[in-house]
Design a protein around this motif. Structure first.
Motif, PDB file in Angstrom:
ATOM      1  N   LEU A 262      40.449  35.570  22.786  1.00 56.27           N
ATOM      2  CA  LEU A 262      40.225  36.926  23.311  1.00 56.27           C
ATOM      3  C   LEU A 262      40.728  38.031  22.389  1.00 56.27           C
ATOM      4  O   LEU A 262      40.556  39.204  22.675  1.00 56.27           O
ATOM      5  CB  LEU A 262      40.931  37.085  24.670  1.00 56.27           C
ATOM      6  CG  LEU A 262      40.469  36.205  25.826  1.00 56.27           C
ATOM      7  CD1 LEU A 262      41.279  36.499  27.066  1.00 56.27           C
ATOM      8  CD2 LEU A 262      38.986  36.432  26.112  1.00 56.27           C
ATOM      9  N   ARG A 290      48.888  42.059  37.883  1.00 59.80           N
ATOM     10  CA  ARG A 290      48.173  43.178  37.257  1.00 59.80           C
ATOM     11  C   ARG A 290      48.524  44.491  37.935  1.00 59.80           C
ATOM     12  O   ARG A 290      48.252  45.549  37.400  1.00 59.80           O
ATOM     13  CB  ARG A 290      46.659  42.943  37.328  1.00 59.80           C
ATOM     14  CG  ARG A 290      46.160  41.990  36.271  1.00 59.80           C
ATOM     15  CD  ARG A 290      44.718  41.651  36.477  1.00 59.80           C
ATOM     16  NE  ARG A 290      44.499  40.896  37.708  1.00 59.80           N
ATOM     17  CZ  ARG A 290      43.324  40.399  38.075  1.00 59.80           C
ATOM     18  NH1 ARG A 290      42.260  40.606  37.333  1.00 59.80           N
ATOM     19  NH2 ARG A 290      43.209  39.701  39.181  1.00 59.80           N
ATOM     20  N   LYS A 422      38.954  42.517  35.591  1.00 66.10           N
ATOM     21  CA  LYS A 422      38.799  41.186  35.013  1.00 66.10           C
ATOM     22  C   LYS A 422      39.302  41.092  33.586  1.00 66.10           C
ATOM     23  O   LYS A 422      39.678  40.033  33.114  1.00 66.10           O
ATOM     24  CB  LYS A 422      37.320  40.825  34.991  1.00 66.10           C
ATOM     25  CG  LYS A 422      36.787  40.327  36.291  1.00 66.10           C
ATOM     26  CD  LYS A 422      35.411  39.766  36.020  1.00 66.10           C
ATOM     27  CE  LYS A 422      34.530  39.952  37.227  1.00 66.10           C
ATOM     28  NZ  LYS A 422      33.151  40.194  36.895  1.00 66.10           N
ATOM     29  N   ASP A 423      39.232  42.209  32.864  1.00 67.10           N
ATOM     30  CA  ASP A 423      39.603  42.131  31.450  1.00 67.10           C
ATOM     31  C   ASP A 423      41.053  42.548  31.208  1.00 67.10           C
ATOM     32  O   ASP A 423      41.460  42.794  30.071  1.00 67.10           O
ATOM     33  CB  ASP A 423      38.641  42.972  30.603  1.00 67.10           C
ATOM     34  CG  ASP A 423      38.532  44.395  31.119  1.00 67.10           C
ATOM     35  OD1 ASP A 423      39.109  44.681  32.197  1.00 67.10           O
ATOM     36  OD2 ASP A 423      37.890  45.225  30.455  1.00 67.10           O
ATOM     37  N   TYR A 425      44.903  41.099  31.649  1.00 65.61           N
ATOM     38  CA  TYR A 425      45.514  39.785  31.881  1.00 65.61           C
ATOM     39  C   TYR A 425      47.015  39.919  32.073  1.00 65.61           C
ATOM     40  O   TYR A 425      47.694  40.596  31.307  1.00 65.61           O
ATOM     41  CB  TYR A 425      45.219  38.852  30.707  1.00 65.61           C
ATOM     42  CG  TYR A 425      43.749  38.508  30.610  1.00 65.61           C
ATOM     43  CD1 TYR A 425      43.214  37.474  31.364  1.00 65.61           C
ATOM     44  CD2 TYR A 425      42.891  39.246  29.797  1.00 65.61           C
ATOM     45  CE1 TYR A 425      41.864  37.162  31.304  1.00 65.61           C
ATOM     46  CE2 TYR A 425      41.540  38.946  29.729  1.00 65.61           C
ATOM     47  CZ  TYR A 425      41.031  37.906  30.478  1.00 65.61           C
ATOM     48  OH  TYR A 425      39.702  37.608  30.418  1.00 65.61           O
ATOM     49  N   ASN A 484      46.668  36.136  36.591  1.00 60.12           N
ATOM     50  CA  ASN A 484      45.864  36.997  37.479  1.00 60.12           C
ATOM     51  C   ASN A 484      45.673  36.419  38.885  1.00 60.12           C
ATOM     52  O   ASN A 484      44.567  36.413  39.428  1.00 60.12           O
ATOM     53  CB  ASN A 484      44.495  37.260  36.850  1.00 60.12           C
ATOM     54  CG  ASN A 484      44.610  38.096  35.586  1.00 60.12           C
ATOM     55  OD1 ASN A 484      45.715  38.437  35.175  1.00 60.12           O
ATOM     56  ND2 ASN A 484      43.491  38.429  34.994  1.00 60.12           N
ATOM     57  N   GLY A 549      35.829  35.899  32.306  1.00 56.58           N
ATOM     58  CA  GLY A 549      35.657  36.980  33.269  1.00 56.58           C
ATOM     59  C   GLY A 549      34.754  36.618  34.437  1.00 56.58           C
ATOM     60  O   GLY A 549      34.056  37.463  34.977  1.00 56.58           O
TER      61      GLY A 549
END
Ligand code: ASP
Length: 586
Positions: A262, A290, A422-423, A425, A484, A549
């Protein structure tokens, strides 16, 4: 020769060159006298063009083409007038000088494009067609990269990849085994491994002090969205290690995968929290970090009240939802219904809206104004850190259940407020889990992790006590890797002493005969110089889906099963014929 290049490779630097491509026809568009064709392979899509002045044979063949025909084409790379800057090949097209149909195709049952018009069931039946779609191709490539980077990292660290058998004897990990009848030993069954747990421990005893395997595991469980009956683990074990050695080693792997897959640097060291802290502050043993929205204990402030629901409650707790004081009555009613759903199981929801008055002081509007005055609510606001514009949501009931309900509510509010991107972490370790869990129904303890996990050294007295209240308090030397809000990995320091292992089986309610029948080999092995050891296993499919994702691990498994454990493409499981049954003695 079928191709000189792939469909993802050509750009302006090839302009003027003669090339040959092979692939599938995704789309055909006619515009005036011109035909545009999107040719696809797993590397990308290249636009082909057939014009009035193209060779007659090319024009004729183009007329006969349909979606998903496999063709090989040759032509000249030209700069496009209508550029598509979203794809790497979007500045060029190929003016065809030749085309050969390698294989025609029936009209596919759904569109094979980025977004398909086919339903899930239909796409599952034609999985090989669905796999042609770009999102699934990307998922397969990500999975490949994850596996390769795992292998290269771990082998660089001195780990050996060693395969372990699939046809084994039942390995209890808490789920049901899949079993395989033996033809040569009629009436007897192999079990498929739920994990290579005992084998990797035997490898430690055998002296292979750093083992790993990217391995299939099988568990006959009722399926949830992120479960599959067969799934893949990155399974690891090490000798001569304590917990922190294991965590440091695998933090290395986690960091490596974040970086190489990533291009994300994660904090070093990773945050760590104990199981009891995770439950108390996040209402979950796999906290989603998060966002904040921690749980606060209001029990001491709500004892002395006329409000019997709180007065009689074992536990009262709250989350402070920032900026949500504007939630309407209707939204709050709907949220109350939400917490009352059986999956959440709360009996009701109390709320407090906090807003600043003209003088700057906070004022409170709550659903329990009858019972709690301004001063009382101010106490709640102080503990939870509530400020102007915030909404307190309060649940009460038995402690563990209420904490879990608050944990679910926290996630739900996180979703509603868009705090769970979603992006983004947030990896962490959770450690010091309870060793045992009491089951009221069967009136016995179960291992929370599995029976090979060692108790923490400081809890050994309690571990050898016969009082269930002591046993309930024993912590395991176990840890989970959480990402997450999802448990991605779990492991422990193991028992390596035969007497301690025997004691563990006894605590789990097994008789001496049962232990001998099922586990004598591993207890025996512990008598031949078992080194201290520990390890971890990561859920590979799940990890891939988080990095990709996606909500579903199915997208990251080439041929997954559906919710009922069926392969709808093969139509399995299926009956076997009488002859086959007879041969197996069934
Ligand atoms: N075998 C364990 C599991 O599958 C992981 C471990 O303890 O290493 O959960």
């Amino acid at each position: 020769m079928y191709r000189t290049h792939t469909c993802g490779e050509l750009d302006l630097s090839y302009a003027g060159r003669q090339v040959q491509l092979a692939g599938w026809i995704q789309r055909i568009r006619k515009l005036g006298g011109m035909t545009f064709i999107d040719l696809r392979d797993r590397y990308g899509i290249t636009q082909l063009v057939v014009k009035e002045d193209s060779p007659a044979l090319v024009k004729e063949t183009t007329e006969s083409l349909g979606r998903e025909y496999v063709v090989t084409v040759c032509g000249t790379v030209l700069e496009r007038s209508n550029k598509n800057m979203n794809i790497p090949t979007g500045e060029i097209e190929i003016a065809l000088t030749g085309i050969d149909v390698l294989n025609p195709s029936q009209v596919p049952p759904f569109t094979i494009e980025e977004e398909s018009d086919g339903g899930e069931e239909l796409r599952a039946r034609y999985r090989y067609l669905d796999l042609r779609r770009t999102p699934l191709q990307k998922a397969m490539m990500l999975r490949h990269l994850m596996a390769q980077e795992t292998r290269s990292y771990l082998s660089r660290c001195g780990f050996l990849e060693i395969e372990t058998p699939f046809l084994i004897k039942s390995t209890p990990e808490g789920a049901r085994d899949f079993v395989v009848p033996s033809r040569m030993n009629q009436g007897q069954f192999y079990a498929l491994p739920q994990s290579p747990q005992q084998f990797k421990q035997l490898l430690m005893i055998a002296g292979y002090d750093k083992y790993f395997q990217i391995v299939r595991c099988f568990r006959d469980e009722d399926l949830r969205a992120d479960r599959q009956p067969e799934f893949t683990q990155i399974d690891c074990e090490m000798s001569f290690v304590e917990r922190d050695d294991v965590l440091a080693q695998f933090e290395g792997l986690i960091r490596h995968l974040f970086k190489t897959v990533l291009d994300i640097e994660i904090p070093s060291p990773l945050p760590r929290i104990t199981y009891s802290m995770a439950m108390e502050k996040y209402g979950s043993d796999k906290p989603d970090m998060r966002f904040e929205m921690l749980i606060h204990d209001l029990t001491p402030l709500t004892r002395d009240t006329e409000f019997s629901v709180f007065r009689n409650a074992d536990y009262v707790g709250a989350i402070c939802v920032k900026g949500a004081a504007g939630y309407t009555r209707k939204q709050l009613d709907e949220l109350t219904e939400w917490v009352k759903r059986p999956q959440i199981g709360a009996s009701g929801l109390v709320y407090v809206r906090c807003t600043a008055e003209d003088d700057g002081n906070l004022s409170y509007k709550s659903s329990v104004d009858k019972f709690f005055d301004r001063q009382a609510l101010e106490g709640w606001a102080q503990i939870t850190g509530a400020a102007d514009g915030d909404l307190l949501l309060v649940l009460s009931g038995p402690r563990k259940k209420t904490l879990e309900a608050l944990g679910s509510l926290r996630l739900e509010m996180g979703n509603r407020l868009g705090l769970r991107a979603k992006d983004v972490y947030a990896p962490l370790w959770v450690y010091d889990f309870p060793l045992l869990e009491w089951d009221d129904e069967t009136q016995r303890f179960y291992a929370k992790h599995h029976p090979f996990t060692a108790p923490k050294p400081e809890d050994l007295d309690k571990f050898y006590s016969d009082d269930p209240r002591d046993l309930e308090q024993v912590n395991a030397n176990a840890y989970d890797f959480v990402l997450n809000g999802t448990e991605v990995g779990g492991g422990s320091i193991r028992i390596h002493d035969s007497l301690m292992q025997e004691r563990m089986f006894r605590v789990l309610g097994m008789s001496e005969e049962e232990v001998n029948a099922k586990f004598s080999f591993i207890i025996n092995a512990f008598r031949y110089g078992a080194p201290p050891h520990g390890g971890i296993a990561f859920g590979f499919d799940r990890w891939c889906s988080l990095f990709g994702g996606s909500e579903s691990i199915r997208d990251f498994i080439a041929f997954p099963k559906n919710n009922s454990g069926r392969d709808v493409m093969l139509d399995a499981p299926a009956e076997i014929d009488a002859g086959q049954k007879k041969e197996l003695g069934l």
